[in-house]
Design an enzyme around this catalytic site. Structure first.
Site, PDB file in Angstrom:
ATOM      1  CG  ASP A 199      -0.344  -0.028   2.543  1.00  0.00           C
ATOM      2  OD1 ASP A 199       0.848  -0.395   2.634  1.00  0.00           O
ATOM      3  OD2 ASP A 199      -1.032   0.302   3.531  1.00  0.00           O
ATOM      4  CG  HIS A 251       8.936  -3.294  10.357  1.00  0.00           C
ATOM      5  ND1 HIS A 251       8.274  -3.631  11.523  1.00  0.00           N
ATOM      6  CD2 HIS A 251       7.992  -3.197   9.384  1.00  0.00           C
ATOM      7  CE1 HIS A 251       6.976  -3.769  11.248  1.00  0.00           C
ATOM      8  NE2 HIS A 251       6.786  -3.502   9.966  1.00  0.00           N
TER       9      HIS A 251
HETATM   10 ZN   LIG Z   1       8.903  -4.167  13.376  1.00  0.00          ZN
END
Ligand SMILES: [Zn+2]
Length: 400
Positions: A199, A251
């Site tokens: 996305d 992340h």
């Molecule tokens: Zn993460």
């Protein structure tokens, strides 16, 4: 006599180039197309006639034709009502689906109510089948479906359309392209390939094609859903990495031994700027996008606790952006999804952290922006994926 293959290839490339200009920039005169594409007038005329015969564009005289300056150049318009894709955005807890016409026009849309739980693949695919049938039923007679694209908040293998992992949905190894194609075929008889992308990657491309980052070659797009995704455009091209998994900036670890993340690691950026971080800092008991918007609204009305929470998140937002600015030297950083409201409420903290952490040389040209397409950036990005085949080979794709 058949034209030599090389000539056919050139014609196909030129048809794609003309159609792409009309799709991205809207109605345009033959004269403007001639100037933009650097082809001669006769060639442009032949190409637009072919596209009109295929039902992809229409040609007519300009609405306000000047008098006395010779014959006005015909205006080429996209057949937005007649030529469309199915565009789907699968968020962590919401599915949006639309019929999007050539030119990027949302013609008709359906959206689920947000739930408090992450979607299962079965629920998402069933909803897509149902919405697809409703959208096609409402489509005007004689209109043509030319492709299907899906934007999903997950790590995607784009060549097969497989979701490898959704850190906030718990999806693992789901053949989403195949499942969506199956549901559309069963519920509405729609055939043809389904393309799937991340996305944030697709939102970045949409903003780069027809949004706030149009004309910017180097862009970092940050998408806040429940987690945080990223799309990085380098020299005008999406940076995807070896297998298409690149750009997972949510992340990026910003805190050693920080909070546990949905990906299994600790201290990821999204644990400090994601939904749970915002609601946790504000002491809001709820979940979901509405809860985040409620915190932003409370801060705007002067709630001291909400303001302090957004200052803290804004500081972490600036912390991560500073790293991205130092690594990628972007012209623009775009903050979308729930981060749009967070940034607008905490721009002072974001800028202050950037000034203390980012390299001055990299920071001086950076524009901080929110998406022009607002909430629809992933959906419009999915539509662009659906249009890809048509814009590569217009006549073949239009023929079905
Ligand atoms: Zn993460």
């Amino acid at each position: 006599v058949r034209a030599a293959p090389a000539q056919e290839d050139i014609r196909r490339l030129n048809l794609g180039a003309v159609l792409r200009h009309i799709h991205v920039s809207g109605a345009m005169s033959r004269a403007d197309l001639t100037a933009r594409l650097g082809l001669n007038r006769a060639t442009i005329g032949a190409l637009t006639v072919d596209l009109a015969d295929a039902g992809l564009v229409s040609e007519g005289t300009p609405e306000a034709a000047g008098r006395g300056r010779g014959r006005p150049s015909l205006v080429v318009r996209p057949e937005s009502e007649r030529v469309y894709v199915l565009a789907i955005a699968v968020g962590v807890e919401r599915v949006t689906m639309a019929r999007v016409g050539l030119g990027g026009v949302v013609l008709d849309r359906r959206e689920t109510e947000a739930t408090r739980e992450a979607l299962t693949p079965e629920a998402a695919v069933a909803t897509i089948g149902e919405f697809g049938a409703a959208l096609l039923k409402a489509a005007p007679k004689g209109s043509t479906h030319v492709g299907t694209g899906v934007a999903v908040a997950a790590i995607v293998r784009t060549d097969s359309g497989t979701v490898r992992f959704g850190p906030n949905t718990g999806w693992h190894e789901q053949p989403l392209a195949e499942l969506v194609a199956g549901a559309l075929a069963a519920d509405s008889g729609v055939t043809g390939p389904v393309l799937v992308g991340n996305d944030a990657d697709l939102a970045a491309l949409a903003e780069h094609t027809r949004g706030v980052a149009a004309g910017c070659g180097n862009v970092v797009y940050i998408q806040g859903d429940v987690g945080v995704g990223g799309g990085i455009i380098h020299d005008g091209v999406l940076m995807s990495g070896a297998d298409g998994y690149g750009g997972e900036i949510g992340h990026m670890v910003v805190l050693r031994d920080g909070k546990r993340c949905g990906c299994g690691s600790r201290g990821c950026w999204e644990t400090e700027i994601g939904e749970r971080a915002i609601l946790g800092a504000a002491g809001h008991p709820g979940s979901g996008r509405e809860a985040v918007d409620a915190v932003v609204e409370a801060a705007r009305r002067g709630d001291v606790g909400a303001q302090e929470a957004l200052r803290q998140v804004g500081d972490w937002l600036g912390f991560g952006i500073a790293n991205l600015v130092n690594i990628f030297n972007p012209e623009m950083v775009v903050m979308g999804g729930m981060l749009r409201g967070v940034y607008l409420a905490a721009a002072t903290q974001v800028r202050s952290r950037l000034r203390t952490m980012a390299l001055a040389s990299s920071l001086e040209g950076v524009k901080l922006r929110t998406p022009l397409l607002e909430e629809d950036a992933p959906l419009i990005g999915a539509a662009e994926l659906g249009f890809a085949r048509l814009l590569t080979d217009p006549l073949e794709a239009a023929a079905g």
